[in-house]
Write a protein that holds these residues in place. Structure first.
Motif, PDB file in Angstrom:
ATOM      1  N   LYS A  18       0.855  -1.186   0.000  1.00  0.00           N
ATOM      2  CA  LYS A  18       0.000   0.000   0.000  1.00  0.00           C
ATOM      3  C   LYS A  18       0.887   1.230   0.000  1.00  0.00           C
ATOM      4  O   LYS A  18       2.090   1.135   0.263  1.00  0.00           O
ATOM      5  CB  LYS A  18      -0.953  -0.002   1.191  1.00  0.00           C
ATOM      6  CG  LYS A  18      -0.288   0.003   2.548  1.00  0.00           C
ATOM      7  CD  LYS A  18      -1.333  -0.126   3.640  1.00  0.00           C
ATOM      8  CE  LYS A  18      -0.746  -0.108   5.027  1.00  0.00           C
ATOM      9  NZ  LYS A  18       0.283  -1.062   5.309  1.00  0.00           N
ATOM     10  N   GLU A  19       0.321   2.383  -0.318  1.00  0.00           N
ATOM     11  CA  GLU A  19       1.087   3.622  -0.325  1.00  0.00           C
ATOM     12  C   GLU A  19       1.698   3.838   1.051  1.00  0.00           C
ATOM     13  O   GLU A  19       1.047   3.621   2.074  1.00  0.00           O
ATOM     14  CB  GLU A  19       0.212   4.802  -0.719  1.00  0.00           C
ATOM     15  CG  GLU A  19      -0.155   4.774  -2.181  1.00  0.00           C
ATOM     16  CD  GLU A  19      -0.969   5.985  -2.625  1.00  0.00           C
ATOM     17  OE1 GLU A  19      -1.165   6.926  -1.831  1.00  0.00           O
ATOM     18  OE2 GLU A  19      -1.406   5.976  -3.784  1.00  0.00           O
ATOM     19  N   ASP A  21       4.315   2.117   2.165  1.00  0.00           N
ATOM     20  CA  ASP A  21       5.123   0.944   2.515  1.00  0.00           C
ATOM     21  C   ASP A  21       6.552   1.107   2.003  1.00  0.00           C
ATOM     22  O   ASP A  21       6.775   1.631   0.915  1.00  0.00           O
ATOM     23  CB  ASP A  21       4.542  -0.338   1.914  1.00  0.00           C
ATOM     24  CG  ASP A  21       3.325  -0.854   2.649  1.00  0.00           C
ATOM     25  OD1 ASP A  21       2.943  -0.257   3.681  1.00  0.00           O
ATOM     26  OD2 ASP A  21       2.736  -1.843   2.179  1.00  0.00           O
ATOM     27  N   ALA A  55      -5.876  -1.225  -8.439  1.00  0.00           N
ATOM     28  CA  ALA A  55      -6.625  -1.887  -7.369  1.00  0.00           C
ATOM     29  C   ALA A  55      -6.961  -3.293  -7.841  1.00  0.00           C
ATOM     30  O   ALA A  55      -6.972  -3.581  -9.044  1.00  0.00           O
ATOM     31  CB  ALA A  55      -7.901  -1.116  -7.069  1.00  0.00           C
TER      32      ALA A  55
END
Length: 70
Positions: A18-19, A21, A55
């Motif tokens: 995810k953003e 990380d 996604a």
């Protein structure tokens, strides 16, 4: 900053990061599915996932932006 782009037309089967990380060179970012094969998309350098542009369930085309690593 590195842009990770799709190398083929595929479905996004699973998003692993995810953003925000932190990733290392070779870490799996997402897993694509094409023709019943699972294809991992790997980070090509160490850094932080600044943007995630896909996604699970998305259909991506060759050259589409998957993620930006800063």
């Amino acid at each position: 900053m590195a842009e990770v782009r799709a190398e083929m037309v595929a479905n996004v089967w699973k998003v692993v990061v995810k953003e925000g990380d932190t990733v290392s060179d070779g870490d799996t970012l997402v897993i694509l599915e094409s023709m019943k094969m699972e294809i991992p998309v790997l980070a090509e350098e160490e850094g932080v996932v600044a943007q995630l542009k896909v996604a699970e369930g998305d259909v991506i085309q060759e050259g589409d932006l998957i993620a930006v690593i800063q």
